[in-house]
Each structure stands twice: as structure tokens, then as C-alpha cells.
Design a protein around this motif. Sequence first.
Motif: not given
Length: 208
Positions: A116-125
Motif C-alpha cells: 500500500k505504501e507505493v500506491w501513491s508513488s510516481p513510479t507506480f502511477k
Amino acid sequence: MQKAAIFLGFVPWIVFSVVAGPSTWMWAALAALVCSLVLAVPDWRNYRSISILDAAALLFFAVLVVLSLVLDRAALQPIEDRAQLISSVVIAVVALGSLAVGRPFTEFYAKKQAPKEVWSSPTFKKVNRVLTGLWGGVFVLNALCDVAVGYFGASADLFNWVIPIVAIVVAVKITGWYPEHVRSQLKEHRAHGAHEAHEAPRNPAQPA
């Protein structure tokens, strides 16, 4: 794997495209609706939500089934003639529409695997924007192939089978490769930055 999950999300639409014909589109719509239910029910039970692909498929194919039951043959003729084109346009609009509003449909599948901690990361997006755009492009291509066959007399074997299948296979391959490629590049960048920081000379002491 994410690519398998995304591909499964398109299965109802693929089933409809393969089975639908002048005399079979009603059965194709029913088969696609059943596939949509099979995919959506487990997600609803586990997450209390379903993907936008499943939601669109449930609505679209349910409407087609109802229309096949309540309309007469003459009223159904335009749908029979353009069933595959309509489905390709709808799924392309759904995919690209999710991208346009900032909620790429592939995020639903990626969030099942990513913490969940990477859901808002630029890479994930970024990864999900690229993959959503890719799949939207595949179904735009499918729609253009349907237009070529239906309105310009192009080869049905080439434009209804070969090109769409090749496009889907390529999209599946890229869906599996691209996230790993981005993660690999990110790790290399971080490792390179850490190495440079370690090798950088210390600043000389400032005079008192």
C-alpha cells in the motif's frame, strides 16, 4: 502475475469478439456476461470492489442480453451488424477514459500485488498510466480493424483475427516486462546514487 490478471479482465470482451456474429451475438453477449460474473464475484467477496473493466462488462453485456430479449429482429439488425465494433469502441473508451480521469484501470490489478505504501508513488502511477494507455491503444486498433472489415471490405482473416491477436499477445508481453524494467532502472539509479555519495570526497573543514 499482474499481466495475467489484466488479461483475465479482458476475457469477456475477447470472448464476445470471437463468438459474436450476425446470428450468434446474443449468445456471445450471454457468454461474456457469465465470464464477467465469474471474474467479478471473487473480487467483490475479497475486496468489496470490482475493476472498472468488470463493471463496464457487466453493464454492457447485460444491456445486450436484455435488448436481445425485448427487441424485434428489425430493431436488432444494427446491433447485429456492428456488435464487434461496438464492443471494441466501448472497451477502448473505458480504458482511455480511466486514464483521462487519472484513475488508470490497471491500478486495480497492481494494488493486489504492490504494498500500500507505493500506491501513491510516481513510479507506480507512471507504470499504470503506460499500461492503461497500451491496452486502450490495443482496443482502438481492434475497432479500426472492425471498421476496415465492415466498411471497406478488408480481409476478415487478417483484420479480425491476425492483427488483433498479435496486438493482444504483444500487449501481454509488455505488461509483464515493463513494470520489471522500470523497477530495475529505479534500483540501478538508486545504487548509482549511493555509490556516488560513498565515493564523493568529504568537504574540507571550514576555518574557525
